[in-house]
Design a protein around this motif. Structure first.
Motif, PDB file in Angstrom:
ATOM      1  N   ARG A  68     -47.665  -7.814   5.035  1.00  0.00           N
ATOM      2  CA  ARG A  68     -48.759  -8.792   5.015  1.00  0.00           C
ATOM      3  C   ARG A  68     -49.802  -8.431   6.067  1.00  0.00           C
ATOM      4  O   ARG A  68     -51.004  -8.480   5.810  1.00  0.00           O
ATOM      5  N   GLN A  69     -49.343  -8.056   7.259  1.00  0.00           N
ATOM      6  CA  GLN A  69     -50.257  -7.646   8.334  1.00  0.00           C
ATOM      7  C   GLN A  69     -51.021  -6.397   7.937  1.00  0.00           C
ATOM      8  O   GLN A  69     -52.235  -6.312   8.153  1.00  0.00           O
ATOM      9  N   TRP A  70     -50.340  -5.404   7.345  1.00  0.00           N
ATOM     10  CA  TRP A  70     -50.999  -4.172   6.919  1.00  0.00           C
ATOM     11  C   TRP A  70     -52.064  -4.466   5.868  1.00  0.00           C
ATOM     12  O   TRP A  70     -53.183  -3.951   5.950  1.00  0.00           O
ATOM     13  N   ARG A  71     -51.737  -5.305   4.884  1.00  0.00           N
ATOM     14  CA  ARG A  71     -52.719  -5.650   3.847  1.00  0.00           C
ATOM     15  C   ARG A  71     -53.952  -6.318   4.453  1.00  0.00           C
ATOM     16  O   ARG A  71     -55.086  -6.022   4.065  1.00  0.00           O
ATOM     17  N   ALA A  72     -53.736  -7.220   5.408  1.00  0.00           N
ATOM     18  CA  ALA A  72     -54.862  -7.894   6.072  1.00  0.00           C
ATOM     19  C   ALA A  72     -55.686  -6.895   6.883  1.00  0.00           C
ATOM     20  O   ALA A  72     -56.924  -6.902   6.822  1.00  0.00           O
ATOM     21  N   ASP A  73     -55.009  -6.025   7.649  1.00  0.00           N
ATOM     22  CA  ASP A  73     -55.709  -5.007   8.437  1.00  0.00           C
ATOM     23  C   ASP A  73     -56.515  -4.075   7.533  1.00  0.00           C
ATOM     24  O   ASP A  73     -57.660  -3.733   7.840  1.00  0.00           O
ATOM     25  N   LEU A  74     -55.925  -3.679   6.407  1.00  0.00           N
ATOM     26  CA  LEU A  74     -56.603  -2.782   5.467  1.00  0.00           C
ATOM     27  C   LEU A  74     -57.829  -3.463   4.882  1.00  0.00           C
ATOM     28  O   LEU A  74     -58.897  -2.861   4.770  1.00  0.00           O
ATOM     29  N   SER A  75     -57.711  -4.719   4.542  1.00  0.00           N
ATOM     30  CA  SER A  75     -58.832  -5.476   3.990  1.00  0.00           C
ATOM     31  C   SER A  75     -59.993  -5.535   4.982  1.00  0.00           C
ATOM     32  O   SER A  75     -61.151  -5.314   4.619  1.00  0.00           O
ATOM     33  N   VAL A  76     -59.690  -5.815   6.237  1.00  0.00           N
ATOM     34  CA  VAL A  76     -60.728  -5.879   7.267  1.00  0.00           C
ATOM     35  C   VAL A  76     -61.321  -4.497   7.511  1.00  0.00           C
ATOM     36  O   VAL A  76     -62.537  -4.344   7.640  1.00  0.00           O
ATOM     37  N   ASP A  77     -60.466  -3.476   7.550  1.00  0.00           N
ATOM     38  CA  ASP A  77     -60.930  -2.114   7.815  1.00  0.00           C
ATOM     39  C   ASP A  77     -61.880  -1.631   6.716  1.00  0.00           C
ATOM     40  O   ASP A  77     -62.781  -0.857   6.981  1.00  0.00           O
ATOM     41  N   ARG A  78     -61.670  -2.099   5.499  1.00  0.00           N
ATOM     42  CA  ARG A  78     -62.497  -1.688   4.358  1.00  0.00           C
ATOM     43  C   ARG A  78     -63.740  -2.563   4.182  1.00  0.00           C
ATOM     44  O   ARG A  78     -64.601  -2.245   3.378  1.00  0.00           O
ATOM     45  N   ASP A  79     -63.826  -3.681   4.885  1.00  0.00           N
ATOM     46  CA  ASP A  79     -64.913  -4.645   4.699  1.00  0.00           C
ATOM     47  C   ASP A  79     -66.216  -4.101   5.280  1.00  0.00           C
ATOM     48  O   ASP A  79     -66.361  -3.960   6.499  1.00  0.00           O
ATOM     49  N   ALA A  80     -67.162  -3.801   4.422  1.00  0.00           N
ATOM     50  CA  ALA A  80     -68.449  -3.244   4.854  1.00  0.00           C
ATOM     51  C   ALA A  80     -69.220  -4.216   5.743  1.00  0.00           C
ATOM     52  O   ALA A  80     -70.098  -3.805   6.499  1.00  0.00           O
ATOM     53  N   GLY A  81     -68.911  -5.499   5.680  1.00  0.00           N
ATOM     54  CA  GLY A  81     -69.580  -6.488   6.510  1.00  0.00           C
ATOM     55  C   GLY A  81     -69.333  -6.277   7.995  1.00  0.00           C
ATOM     56  O   GLY A  81     -70.080  -6.780   8.831  1.00  0.00           O
ATOM     57  N   PHE A  82     -68.290  -5.530   8.326  1.00  0.00           N
ATOM     58  CA  PHE A  82     -67.974  -5.253   9.723  1.00  0.00           C
ATOM     59  C   PHE A  82     -68.570  -3.921  10.178  1.00  0.00           C
ATOM     60  O   PHE A  82     -68.318  -3.474  11.292  1.00  0.00           O
ATOM     61  N   GLY A  83     -69.317  -3.279   9.319  1.00  0.00           N
ATOM     62  CA  GLY A  83     -69.910  -1.988   9.669  1.00  0.00           C
ATOM     63  C   GLY A  83     -68.953  -0.854   9.423  1.00  0.00           C
ATOM     64  O   GLY A  83     -67.888  -1.023   8.836  1.00  0.00           O
ATOM     65  N   ALA A  84     -69.320   0.310   9.890  1.00  0.00           N
ATOM     66  CA  ALA A  84     -68.516   1.504   9.654  1.00  0.00           C
ATOM     67  C   ALA A  84     -67.491   1.746  10.750  1.00  0.00           C
ATOM     68  O   ALA A  84     -66.760   2.715  10.708  1.00  0.00           O
ATOM     69  N   VAL A  85     -67.420   0.873  11.741  1.00  0.00           N
ATOM     70  CA  VAL A  85     -66.499   1.063  12.860  1.00  0.00           C
ATOM     71  C   VAL A  85     -65.180   0.356  12.570  1.00  0.00           C
ATOM     72  O   VAL A  85     -65.154  -0.815  12.220  1.00  0.00           O
ATOM     73  N   SER A  86     -64.098   1.069  12.732  1.00  0.00           N
ATOM     74  CA  SER A  86     -62.772   0.510  12.525  1.00  0.00           C
ATOM     75  C   SER A  86     -62.294  -0.194  13.788  1.00  0.00           C
ATOM     76  O   SER A  86     -62.600   0.235  14.900  1.00  0.00           O
ATOM     77  N   ALA A  87     -61.515  -1.257  13.620  1.00  0.00           N
ATOM     78  CA  ALA A  87     -60.924  -1.960  14.765  1.00  0.00           C
ATOM     79  C   ALA A  87     -59.912  -1.078  15.481  1.00  0.00           C
ATOM     80  O   ALA A  87     -59.521  -1.378  16.604  1.00  0.00           O
ATOM     81  N   VAL A  88     -59.489  -0.006  14.843  1.00  0.00           N
ATOM     82  CA  VAL A  88     -58.520   0.903  15.437  1.00  0.00           C
ATOM     83  C   VAL A  88     -59.132   2.288  15.688  1.00  0.00           C
ATOM     84  O   VAL A  88     -58.431   3.287  15.727  1.00  0.00           O
TER      85      VAL A  88
END
Length: 189
Positions: A68-88
């Motif tokens: 569940r955590q991985w799916r949420a992290d992946l969703s955020v990482d792919r969200d263009a609304g957050f820009g091209a920078v990954s949280a990791v």
């Protein structure tokens, strides 16, 4: 060997949880570390030493479920609304068939523990960890259970060792109904 050390350190009676690991690994597209599966089958998801959150594999565990955590992290990482920078950054969250991070643990101090998974190197599971207090990533070429043991038992395992705080090496199962009143939410950043 390291799983047994964690069991002995905590005085825990292994639960013998059954998981369809083939289905989990099919979704991820890579095998998980064998010792992680052994740890989860013995403990389930929950909290070590009142501060180290161990993510397991049980939909009923809510936030203690690593998929569940991985799916949420992946969703955020792919969200263009957050820009091209990954949280990791400079890494990315693992995408099936690719290379990236999957979180399996964290602490109440916002330290985070990940595997660096690579579909082209399916048996390789280095741990990447970062501390909220100390910038940057630390790489550990050791098993999940060895890393967890060192975090719990070795005060000089810097910057992640919690033994220096004398919190004890206890384990409290998550809220999946494994033992009644346990913690319900890890502080997953």
């Amino acid at each position: 060997m390291w799983v047994q050390r964690v069991i002995e350190l905590t005085g825990w009676e292994p639960l013998g949880i059954s998981v369809d690991w083939a289905a989990v690994e099919q979704e991820l597209g890579v095998p998980l570390p064998a010792d992680y599966k052994e740890l989860y089958e013995a403990f389930g998801g929950g909290v070590f030493g009142d501060s180290v959150y161990f993510l397991g594999r049980d939909e009923g565990l809510g936030t203690f479920d690593f998929l569940r955590q991985w799916r949420a992290d992946l969703s955020v990482d792919r969200d263009a609304g957050f820009g091209a920078v990954s949280a990791v950054a400079p890494y990315a969250i693992y995408t099936p068939g690719g290379k990236g991070l999957v979180e399996w643990g964290s602490t109440e101090w916002a330290d985070e523990y990940f595997w660096l998974l690579d579909a082209e190197r399916p048996g390789d599971h280095p741990i990447l960890a970062r501390s909220n207090d100390v910038g940057g990533w630390n790489r550990y070429d050791m098993s999940t259970s060895e890393f967890l043991y060192r975090v719990l038992a070795e005060a000089d395992f810097r910057p992640f060792g919690i033994a220096q705080y004398d919190l004890g090496a206890t384990f409290e199962p998550g809220s999946g109904g494994l033992s009644g009143d346990g913690p319900t939410e890890p502080s997953v950043p």
